[in-house]
Design a protein around this motif. Structure first.
Motif, short mmCIF file in Angstrom:
data_model
loop_
_atom_site.label_atom_id
_atom_site.label_comp_id
_atom_site.label_asym_id
_atom_site.label_seq_id
_atom_site.Cartn_x
_atom_site.Cartn_y
_atom_site.Cartn_z
N GLN A 81 0.86 -1.18 0.00
CA GLN A 81 0.00 0.00 0.00
C GLN A 81 0.90 1.23 0.00
N MET A 82 0.76 2.05 -1.02
CA MET A 82 1.62 3.21 -1.19
C MET A 82 0.76 4.47 -1.09
N ASN A 83 1.01 5.24 -0.06
CA ASN A 83 0.29 6.49 0.17
C ASN A 83 1.22 7.68 0.04
N SER A 84 0.64 8.85 -0.10
CA SER A 84 1.43 10.09 -0.20
C SER A 84 2.55 9.95 -1.22
N LEU A 85 2.20 9.45 -2.37
CA LEU A 85 3.21 9.18 -3.39
C LEU A 85 3.86 10.46 -3.88
N LYS A 86 5.14 10.33 -4.20
CA LYS A 86 5.95 11.45 -4.68
C LYS A 86 6.49 11.12 -6.07
N PRO A 87 6.81 12.13 -6.86
CA PRO A 87 7.39 11.85 -8.18
C PRO A 87 8.63 10.96 -8.11
N GLU A 88 9.40 11.08 -7.05
CA GLU A 88 10.60 10.25 -6.93
C GLU A 88 10.29 8.79 -6.63
N ASP A 89 9.03 8.45 -6.40
CA ASP A 89 8.63 7.05 -6.26
C ASP A 89 8.42 6.39 -7.62
N THR A 90 8.47 7.16 -8.68
CA THR A 90 8.30 6.62 -10.02
C THR A 90 9.40 5.60 -10.32
N ALA A 91 8.99 4.40 -10.71
CA ALA A 91 9.94 3.31 -10.96
C ALA A 91 9.15 2.09 -11.43
N VAL A 92 9.89 1.09 -11.86
CA VAL A 92 9.30 -0.24 -12.06
C VAL A 92 9.44 -0.97 -10.73
N TYR A 93 8.33 -1.48 -10.24
CA TYR A 93 8.32 -2.19 -8.96
C TYR A 93 8.29 -3.69 -9.22
N TYR A 94 9.19 -4.40 -8.55
CA TYR A 94 9.33 -5.84 -8.72
C TYR A 94 9.00 -6.56 -7.43
N CYS A 95 8.24 -7.63 -7.54
CA CYS A 95 7.98 -8.52 -6.43
C CYS A 95 9.10 -9.55 -6.34
N ASN A 96 9.47 -9.89 -5.13
CA ASN A 96 10.56 -10.86 -4.91
C ASN A 96 10.12 -11.84 -3.83
N LEU A 97 10.44 -13.11 -4.06
CA LEU A 97 10.22 -14.14 -3.05
C LEU A 97 11.54 -14.86 -2.81
N ALA A 98 11.96 -14.88 -1.55
CA ALA A 98 13.17 -15.58 -1.16
C ALA A 98 12.76 -16.77 -0.31
N ASP A 99 12.83 -17.95 -0.91
CA ASP A 99 12.44 -19.18 -0.23
C ASP A 99 13.68 -19.79 0.42
N ALA A 100 13.56 -20.15 1.68
CA ALA A 100 14.72 -20.66 2.42
C ALA A 100 15.29 -21.93 1.81
N PHE A 101 14.48 -22.68 1.08
CA PHE A 101 14.91 -23.98 0.55
C PHE A 101 14.92 -24.04 -0.97
N ARG A 102 14.20 -23.13 -1.64
CA ARG A 102 14.03 -23.29 -3.08
C ARG A 102 14.55 -22.11 -3.90
N GLY A 103 15.17 -21.15 -3.25
CA GLY A 103 15.80 -20.09 -4.02
C GLY A 103 15.01 -18.80 -4.07
N THR A 104 15.44 -17.93 -4.96
CA THR A 104 14.88 -16.58 -5.08
C THR A 104 14.21 -16.41 -6.43
N TYR A 105 13.07 -15.74 -6.42
CA TYR A 105 12.27 -15.57 -7.63
C TYR A 105 11.83 -14.12 -7.75
N TRP A 106 11.63 -13.69 -9.01
CA TRP A 106 11.23 -12.32 -9.31
C TRP A 106 9.98 -12.29 -10.18
N GLY A 107 9.16 -11.26 -9.96
CA GLY A 107 8.06 -11.00 -10.85
C GLY A 107 8.53 -10.24 -12.08
N GLN A 108 7.61 -9.96 -12.98
CA GLN A 108 7.96 -9.32 -14.25
C GLN A 108 8.07 -7.80 -14.12
N GLY A 109 7.58 -7.26 -13.03
CA GLY A 109 7.65 -5.82 -12.80
C GLY A 109 6.37 -5.12 -13.21
N THR A 110 6.05 -4.06 -12.48
CA THR A 110 4.89 -3.24 -12.81
C THR A 110 5.29 -1.77 -12.67
#
Length: 116
Positions: A81-110
């Motif tokens: 949840q992103m409130n009080s957004l500022k122009p400097e928040d402009t970016a591609v946002y990526y989801c990340n999952l770090a699984d303790a046993f199965r590694g790290t994964y990334w989303g495609q970005g939004t």
């Protein structure tokens, strides 16, 4: 194979709000952390916020007090949840999952764009 699907990005005026979602599917252990990163062209990808399955959270200084990360463990979904957004928040946002046993994964970005 683990897949992360993000949604919720878009264009918003400064001071506005957006809510990002990321749903993870596949073989995921119960010991993991989910996070949001962001990247501006020409810059390194930076951590925005992270949350463990136990609900422990951490935020980058620029977003503290404005962004809130949460998760639904039953659905392997993380929210930002992103409130009080500022122009400097402009970016591609990526989801990340770090699984303790199965590694790290990334989303495609939004893309998140905040106009002044």
């Amino acid at each position: 194979q683990v897949q992360l699907v993000e949604s919720g990005g878009g264009l918003v005026q400064a001071g506005g709000s957006l809510r990002l979602s990321c749903a993870a599917s596949g073989r995921i252990s119960s010991q993991n952390a989910m996070a949001w990163y962001r990247q501006v062209p020409g810059n390194q990808r930076e951590l925005v916020a992270i949350i463990t399955t136990g609900g422990i959270t951490n935020y980058a200084d620029p977003v503290k007090g404005r962004f809130t990360i949460s998760r639904d463990n039953a659905k392997n979904t993380v929210f930002l949840q992103m409130n009080s957004l500022k122009p400097e928040d402009t970016a591609v946002y990526y989801c990340n999952l770090a699984d303790a046993f199965r590694g790290t994964y990334w989303g495609q970005g939004t893309q998140v764009t905040v106009s002044s």
